[in-house]
Enzyme design. Structure first.
Site, mmCIF file in Angstrom:
data_model
loop_
_atom_site.group_PDB
_atom_site.id
_atom_site.type_symbol
_atom_site.label_atom_id
_atom_site.label_comp_id
_atom_site.label_asym_id
_atom_site.label_seq_id
_atom_site.Cartn_x
_atom_site.Cartn_y
_atom_site.Cartn_z
ATOM 1 N N HIS A 27 0.895 -1.169 0.000
ATOM 2 C CA HIS A 27 0.000 0.000 0.000
ATOM 3 C C HIS A 27 0.922 1.204 0.000
ATOM 4 C CE1 HIS A 27 -3.544 -2.448 1.183
ATOM 5 N NE2 HIS A 27 -2.595 -3.207 1.713
ATOM 6 N N GLU A 208 -7.044 -12.325 5.981
ATOM 7 C CA GLU A 208 -5.950 -11.730 6.785
ATOM 8 C C GLU A 208 -6.331 -11.965 8.249
ATOM 9 O OE1 GLU A 208 -5.601 -7.465 6.364
ATOM 10 O OE2 GLU A 208 -3.690 -7.384 7.455
HETATM 11 N N1 ADE Z 1 -4.698 -1.144 4.191
HETATM 12 C C1 ADE Z 1 -3.389 -1.009 4.369
HETATM 13 N N2 ADE Z 1 -2.861 -2.131 4.865
HETATM 14 C C2 ADE Z 1 -3.873 -3.015 4.995
HETATM 15 C C3 ADE Z 1 -3.969 -4.345 5.448
HETATM 16 N N3 ADE Z 1 -2.905 -5.034 5.876
HETATM 17 N N4 ADE Z 1 -5.178 -4.928 5.463
HETATM 18 C C4 ADE Z 1 -6.244 -4.255 5.047
HETATM 19 N N5 ADE Z 1 -6.206 -3.013 4.608
HETATM 20 C C5 ADE Z 1 -5.031 -2.386 4.578
HETATM 21 ZN ZN ZN Z 2 -2.565 -5.079 2.538
#
Ligand code: ADE
Ligand code: ZN
Length: 349
Positions: A27, A208
């Site tokens: 990101h 995640e």
């Molecule tokens: N935005 C930035 N990093 C992120 C992550 N690890 N999971 C979800 N959204 C994000």
């Molecule tokens: Zn991410």
């Protein structure tokens, strides 16, 4: 099959650094270091909730994804002008070049900026100009992936895609990020269908923190080409079999998972198990300014914690290149470079 020769343990880190690799999960707002945040805050007259860089870094103690996102969005508030977006991406590219990244696919979150009144043009044109300069000055092939914030309604995502269409040529795909639990992929099926119809690549964060059901949903409802993170797939045998059969790439981010307490210790990470099972896993940095390491740090620390060897290094780098959205010609060229790099290391032993 390319034969990977053993590499002396004391030379493994040098190999990890030297091998050409792709970064598929970064990101760009998460590459904004506190020093640059403070510099931009000063030049843009933005007030920060921290006295200085040290106080800001001291706050980087996260308990889960949301505790990180709150700080990440605060950090991004200093980005106002085209030059700010350029400077942020350029700082990342310089770090990526040092790590021998040959291909970078950058996530960006336009809603984080347009909601503050920043024009879409400033966001996309600044990032896009940095991508072009990365190619000419650093020989890094770079493209942009526009991410929708899943904590906001799908109508916002649809409006964002519409607003970005004048710059359609400046991004290659769309993704889905932000707070995962409670915001399942299927909530975004219309905007993803629209993106696919426009010929855009599609990826999504799933698994995640969220359950394997979210990974199934990203695959079946959004028809994504890669899963971002996906580490929770390990709890669903049928899903694991599906990922192996279809070789769906997972863009795994070990230091992120550690810092956001997805795994207690890096030695508990399941990346080695996934690799062993035949899943197409890749290593990435996610938000390197917040999680204590860029791409090579992720490789080095993960290899040390999981006792991975040169064979795994080759597989992970090859996966990253093959799973990228680069052209076949580019992939062929980098795979050749990768093999030459490994041959160079085995000859020196
Ligand atoms: N935005 C930035 N990093 C992120 C992550 N690890 N999971 C979800 N959204 C994000
Ligand atoms: Zn991410």
């Amino acid at each position: 099959m390319f034969k990977v020769h053993a590499v002396a343990p004391n030379r493994l880190n040098a190999l990890l650094k030297a091998m050409p690799k792709a970064e598929l999960h970064i990101h760009i707002e998460g590459s904004l270091e506190p020093e640059l945040i403070f510099k931009m805050a000063e030049r843009n007259g933005v007030q920060l909730p921290f006295a200085d860089v040290a106080a800001m870094r001291a706050a980087y103690a996260f308990t889960d994804l949301q505790s990180f996102l709150d700080l990440y969005y605060a950090g991004a508030s200093v980005l106002l002008h085209e030059q700010d977006f350029y400077d942020m991406a350029w700082a990342y590219f310089e770090k990526a070049a040092a790590d021998h990244v040959v291909r970078a696919e950058l996530f960006f979150d336009p809603q984080t900026h347009t909601a503050r009144g920043v024009p879409m043009a400033a966001v996309i044109e600044g990032l896009s100009r940095a991508c072009r300069d990365a190619q000419t000055a650093l020989n890094i092939s770079a493209d942009l992936i526009l991410c929708f914030l899943r904590h906001l309604p799908e109508a916002d995502a649809l409006a964002t895609l519409e607003a970005a269409l004048p710059w359609r040529a400046h991004f290659i795909g769309v993704g889905l990020d932000s707070s995962e639990v409670g915001n399942p992929p299927e909530n975004f099926s219309r905007v993803f269908a629209k993106a696919r119809a426009l010929g855009l690549h599609v990826v999504a964060h799933a698994g995640e923190e969220g359950p394997p059901a979210y990974i199934w949903s990203a695959l079946q409802e959004l028809q994504v080409e890669r899963i971002d993170h996906g580490v929770q797939a390990i709890h669903d045998a049928a899903l694991m079999a599906h990922l192996v059969k279809h070789q769906t790439p997972l863009t795994v981010c070990p230091l992120s998972n550690l810092k956001l307490c997805v795994f207690k210790q890096l030695s508990d990470h399941n990346l080695g198990q996934m690799l062993e099972a035949g899943v197409c896993v890749t290593i990435n940095s996610d938000d390197p300014a917040y999680f204590g390491g860029y791409l090579n740090d992720n490789y080095v620390q993960t290899f040390a914690a999981l006792h991975l060897d040169a064979q795994s290094a080759y597989k992970l780098a090859a996966n990253s290149i093959e799973a990228s959205f680069a052209t076949l010609e580019q992939k062929h060229h980098w795979m050749h470079q990768l093999k030459q790099c490994f041959q160079g290391f085995s000859e020196q032993d």
